[in-house]
Scaffold this active site. Sequence first.
Site, PDB file in Angstrom:
ATOM      1  N   PRO A  49       0.809  -1.229   0.000  1.00  0.00           N
ATOM      2  CG  PRO A  49       0.250  -0.774   2.232  1.00  0.00           C
ATOM      3  CD  PRO A  49       1.028  -1.740   1.362  1.00  0.00           C
ATOM      4  N   GLY A  80      -6.552  -2.312   0.421  1.00  0.00           N
ATOM      5  CA  GLY A  80      -7.997  -2.189   0.554  1.00  0.00           C
ATOM      6  C   GLY A  80      -8.739  -3.444   0.138  1.00  0.00           C
ATOM      7  CG  ASN A  95       1.588   1.513   7.036  1.00  0.00           C
ATOM      8  OD1 ASN A  95       1.871   2.433   7.779  1.00  0.00           O
ATOM      9  ND2 ASN A  95       0.392   0.937   7.037  1.00  0.00           N
ATOM     10  CB  CYS A 130      -4.948  -1.219   8.994  1.00  0.00           C
ATOM     11  SG  CYS A 130      -3.570  -2.358   9.260  1.00  0.00           S
TER      12      CYS A 130
END
Length: 464
Positions: A138, A221, A141, A272
């Site tokens: 992602p 996601g 991070n 998250c």
Amino acid sequence: MVKEEQIEAIVREVLRRIDREDIKLNEDKHQLGVFDKMEDAIEAAKDAFEKFSNMTLEDRERFISEIRKATLENARVLAEMGVKETGMGKVEHKVLKHQLVAKKTPGTEDLKTQAWSGDKGLTLVEMAPFGVIGAITPSTNPSETIICNSIGMIAAGNAVVFSPHPGAKRVSNFAVDMINRAIIRAGGPENLVVSIKEPSINTTNAMIKHPDVKLLVATGGPEIVKIVLSSGKKAIGAGAGNPPVVVDETADIKKAAKDIIDGCTFDNNLPCIAEKEVIAVEKIYRDLLDEILKQGVYKLNALQISKLENLVLMDGKLNKKLVGKDAKVILDQIGINVSDDIRCIICETDEDHPFVMEELMMPILPIVKAKNIDDAIRIAVKAEKNNRHTAHIHSKNIDNITRYAKAINTTILVKNAPSYAGIGFGGEGFTTFTIAGPTGEGLTSAQTFTRMRRCVLADGLRII
């Protein structure tokens, strides 16, 4: 006469410029493991895996040790690059995240051999590599995930092909180059970790479909997790979360307030696992709010909440331009000017407010009043939306904690601490930035990236 403070300032500025030049030089030169074409990257990783397969566990650990060292040496460079490129998070917090990854990501010690010995002989089960792993990372991070995954996947005996988020390709490929140079310094093969210069959905799909990629790991996601799960291959999916934090009447209110804001604002709420909404029982609701207001926060009124909602959720969709931004930057866009020490935006809302039900990944914290612990648990379960990711509770009542844990059913449950304790920062246990709730592996480590092989020797090596 030049004062000592002025000399120190000049030295710091010179060092800062040197660091910037070092980054530019590293990016301008050929980066090891970074390819123009996904097919070439996969082929190179396959060749590296074949060489790697003939090496020992001691070799693996030596490579990993050098990666850890390089990560610690480059923690600030990686942090600054990540913030500059993505526009998200805080440099000092990202430095801490890189240090955490370097120190607490498990290596080969995570691999365990099982054995059965009896009248019929000896059976061994060992953890074997898949081969070439395809990993999607992602923008929240980026380099942290690449380094963490690389350590675990190499410890397991694999090579890895990364498809980084396009919005974080520079820092991601800088990390890939750094890792390759560390491995080579330690006597390992080139291209054990590879990436693509210009990542896109097309290059990601090419990686997913390539026959030489035996395992897929997606950190991101829900959309990308769905894609890898429909690939027909073994896939590990680390999806989104929306972690609630429950506070009951037995909690240490002062500590709970500090822990919640510390966790919620860490790297501007990008992790998250971070606290995304607070549900407090009515009995201590006002006391908790009063303590939270002492933690460097700005509390909005009803009109301001409405303005913020229109800004953050434009046409019902998350405004990604604000993800990971400072509270001051977000408030400025609705006409509120605050000092730099304001680190979080507080909103009193009902349980169905979009700020409660949507994962914002911003230092915005809605607070909901519950009638009692049962009501608080109900609201928390609804807000978590069965992501099975992370939840938090501040309580000294073991029965309340137990009931909450059973009801929320998350991969991580943090009690009486900031959220980051759940990945080993200020708490016990190892760290990871790939938390696989949807596919059930939980906090991934080296053993997650292995397949079980059984070796049976009948009627032999039973020495008793």
